[in-house]
Design a protein around this motif. Structure first.
Motif, PDB file in Angstrom:
ATOM      1  N   LEU A 155       1.526 -28.325 -11.054  1.00 21.09           N
ATOM      2  CA  LEU A 155       1.334 -26.924 -11.142  1.00 21.09           C
ATOM      3  C   LEU A 155       1.442 -26.163 -12.451  1.00 21.09           C
ATOM      4  O   LEU A 155       0.599 -25.390 -12.729  1.00 21.09           O
ATOM      5  CB  LEU A 155       2.329 -26.278  -9.958  1.00 21.09           C
ATOM      6  N   PHE A 156       2.287 -26.522 -13.130  1.00 20.03           N
ATOM      7  CA  PHE A 156       2.499 -25.971 -14.456  1.00 20.03           C
ATOM      8  C   PHE A 156       1.407 -26.280 -15.187  1.00 20.03           C
ATOM      9  O   PHE A 156       0.743 -25.331 -15.991  1.00 20.03           O
ATOM     10  CB  PHE A 156       3.848 -26.550 -15.261  1.00 20.03           C
ATOM     11  N   GLU A 157       0.856 -27.338 -15.378  1.00 20.64           N
ATOM     12  CA  GLU A 157      -0.545 -27.562 -16.008  1.00 20.64           C
ATOM     13  C   GLU A 157      -1.641 -26.667 -15.477  1.00 20.64           C
ATOM     14  O   GLU A 157      -2.484 -26.325 -16.297  1.00 20.64           O
ATOM     15  CB  GLU A 157      -0.773 -28.941 -16.041  1.00 20.64           C
ATOM     16  N   LYS A 158      -1.672 -26.531 -14.353  1.00 18.45           N
ATOM     17  CA  LYS A 158      -2.916 -25.495 -13.798  1.00 18.45           C
ATOM     18  C   LYS A 158      -2.646 -24.257 -14.241  1.00 18.45           C
ATOM     19  O   LYS A 158      -3.650 -23.670 -14.707  1.00 18.45           O
ATOM     20  CB  LYS A 158      -2.704 -25.767 -12.233  1.00 18.45           C
TER      21      LYS A 158
ATOM     22  N   ASP B 153      11.874 -26.711 -13.406  1.00 15.89           N
ATOM     23  CA  ASP B 153      13.366 -26.593 -13.011  1.00 15.89           C
ATOM     24  C   ASP B 153      13.862 -27.526 -12.397  1.00 15.89           C
ATOM     25  O   ASP B 153      13.311 -27.919 -11.140  1.00 15.89           O
ATOM     26  CB  ASP B 153      13.721 -25.038 -12.298  1.00 15.89           C
ATOM     27  N   TYR B 154      14.486 -28.464 -13.107  1.00 17.50           N
ATOM     28  CA  TYR B 154      15.104 -29.444 -12.428  1.00 17.50           C
ATOM     29  C   TYR B 154      16.622 -29.323 -12.016  1.00 17.50           C
ATOM     30  O   TYR B 154      17.412 -30.524 -11.855  1.00 17.50           O
ATOM     31  CB  TYR B 154      15.090 -30.694 -13.393  1.00 17.50           C
ATOM     32  N   TYR B 155      17.125 -28.045 -12.160  1.00 19.35           N
ATOM     33  CA  TYR B 155      18.378 -28.197 -11.695  1.00 19.35           C
ATOM     34  C   TYR B 155      19.108 -28.613 -10.515  1.00 19.35           C
ATOM     35  O   TYR B 155      20.042 -29.078 -10.427  1.00 19.35           O
ATOM     36  CB  TYR B 155      18.671 -26.512 -11.836  1.00 19.35           C
ATOM     37  N   HIS B 156      18.153 -28.399  -9.382  1.00 15.05           N
ATOM     38  CA  HIS B 156      18.747 -28.904  -8.083  1.00 15.05           C
ATOM     39  C   HIS B 156      18.041 -30.304  -7.931  1.00 15.05           C
ATOM     40  O   HIS B 156      18.130 -30.898  -6.669  1.00 15.05           O
ATOM     41  CB  HIS B 156      18.028 -28.055  -7.001  1.00 15.05           C
ATOM     42  N   GLY B 157      17.490 -30.903  -9.114  1.00 18.21           N
ATOM     43  CA  GLY B 157      17.176 -32.253  -8.837  1.00 18.21           C
ATOM     44  C   GLY B 157      15.605 -32.265  -9.234  1.00 18.21           C
ATOM     45  O   GLY B 157      14.831 -31.364  -9.492  1.00 18.21           O
TER      46      GLY B 157
ATOM     47  N   PHE C 213       5.534 -19.641  -9.319  1.00 22.32           N
ATOM     48  CA  PHE C 213       6.904 -20.387  -9.886  1.00 22.32           C
ATOM     49  C   PHE C 213       6.933 -21.947  -9.451  1.00 22.32           C
ATOM     50  O   PHE C 213       6.263 -22.516  -8.482  1.00 22.32           O
ATOM     51  CB  PHE C 213       7.944 -19.584  -9.289  1.00 22.32           C
ATOM     52  N   HIS C 214       8.143 -22.798 -10.131  1.00 21.64           N
ATOM     53  CA  HIS C 214       7.996 -23.906  -9.736  1.00 21.64           C
ATOM     54  C   HIS C 214       8.448 -24.201  -8.456  1.00 21.64           C
ATOM     55  O   HIS C 214       8.237 -25.298  -7.861  1.00 21.64           O
ATOM     56  CB  HIS C 214       9.330 -24.458 -10.769  1.00 21.64           C
ATOM     57  N   SER C 215       9.111 -23.286  -7.687  1.00 23.45           N
ATOM     58  CA  SER C 215       9.587 -23.326  -6.303  1.00 23.45           C
ATOM     59  C   SER C 215       8.556 -23.694  -5.348  1.00 23.45           C
ATOM     60  O   SER C 215       8.783 -23.818  -4.219  1.00 23.45           O
ATOM     61  CB  SER C 215      10.304 -22.018  -5.981  1.00 23.45           C
ATOM     62  N   PHE C 216       7.289 -23.032  -5.757  1.00 24.81           N
ATOM     63  CA  PHE C 216       6.150 -23.177  -4.781  1.00 24.81           C
ATOM     64  C   PHE C 216       5.208 -24.342  -5.269  1.00 24.81           C
ATOM     65  O   PHE C 216       4.123 -24.449  -4.725  1.00 24.81           O
ATOM     66  CB  PHE C 216       5.389 -22.099  -5.032  1.00 24.81           C
TER      67      PHE C 216
END
Length: 249
Positions: A108-111, A94-98, A61-64
């Motif tokens: 990471l998404f691309e990986k 996820d850019y909700y918090h910045g 996930f994006h959080s990591f």
């Protein structure tokens, strides 16, 4: 059969996970469990092996984005070879918090997308306040998948559909103030929709404040049927066909 294409029913999220998956099986519900980190990916694999009606989607996930290592990527690469794995997910932006770590998230998404392409698997994509970057990143890869809990415009939904994506529709479609999702559902039609719950999160309007489970799919199917003026049986049949086609279940 009805398919919950996105849920987090495993030990670190729900104490009664085994019971919930068993109850789903008794009601002819198949679940796709989504991991988000090294621990939950292991749990997803364990639960999918233990329950015939459970399948696995594994990802980071994006959080990591700031903590995942090359070793973690290699481990995931190996895990994706499991027979019960049907997708790479939950992944995304996820850019909700910045946007402080925007570049790390995209990296990471691309990986994750690269692994999906390597293994010939669809993806389950999270996108919050990041729809354009999500779209632009997906265009770089030859992947199909699901836009989980899609919150973008109906116009942008059509662009994702052209790329081979379905729109994941869950509890928010029932929320009184969420006309945007209902308008999107009407725009794309049942042939481009997958059912999901995001259990234990995002319960439908009727279960606000309660732990969400796959049993609440009935409220989602009722609302979609009402919005599209079709029968609930048609919603179940067509979305199940969509999920079977995408995930090979």
């Amino acid at each position: 059969m009805i398919i919950d294409t996105h849920c987090h029913i495993y030990a670190s999220e729900m104490e009664n996970a085994d019971q919930i998956i068993t109850e789903a099986a008794e009601n002819d519900i198949t679940v796709i469990l989504n991991g988000t980190d090294p621990l939950s990916n292991e749990e997803v694999l364990e639960f999918s092996r233990r329950h015939e009606n459970a399948y696995a989607a594994l990802g980071y996930f994006h959080s990591f984005a700031d903590s995942i290592t090359d070793e973690d990527i290699s481990r995931l690469d190996r895990q994706l070879e499991s027979d019960k794995v049907v997708a790479v997910g939950e992944i995304g932006l996820d850019y909700y918090h910045g946007k402080d770590n925007k570049d790390k998230q995209i990296e990471l998404f691309e990986k994750m997308l690269g692994l999906a392409q390597k293994h010939g698997l669809p993806v389950i994509v999270h996108s919050r306040k990041s729809i354009q970057d999500t779209f632009d990143t997906l265009k770089k890869f030859d992947v199909a998948g699901s836009m989980h809990s899609y919150q973008g415009s109906a116009q942008m939904a059509q662009e994702f559909i052209k790329m081979g994506f379905y729109m994941g529709v869950g509890g928010p479609v029932t929320h009184t103030n969420n006309k945007k999702v209902r308008n999107m559902v009407k725009s794309v039609g049942i042939g481009n929709i997958l059912l999901e719950t995001d259990s234990p999160y995002l319960p439908p309007e009727e279960k606000r404040g309660e732990e969400n489970t796959s049993m609440n799919l009935k409220y989602i199917t009722e609302k979609i049927a009402l919005e599209l003026d079709i029968t609930e049986d048609d919603v179940i049949r067509i979305t199940t066909e969509n999920a079977r086609k995408l995930f090979g279940i």
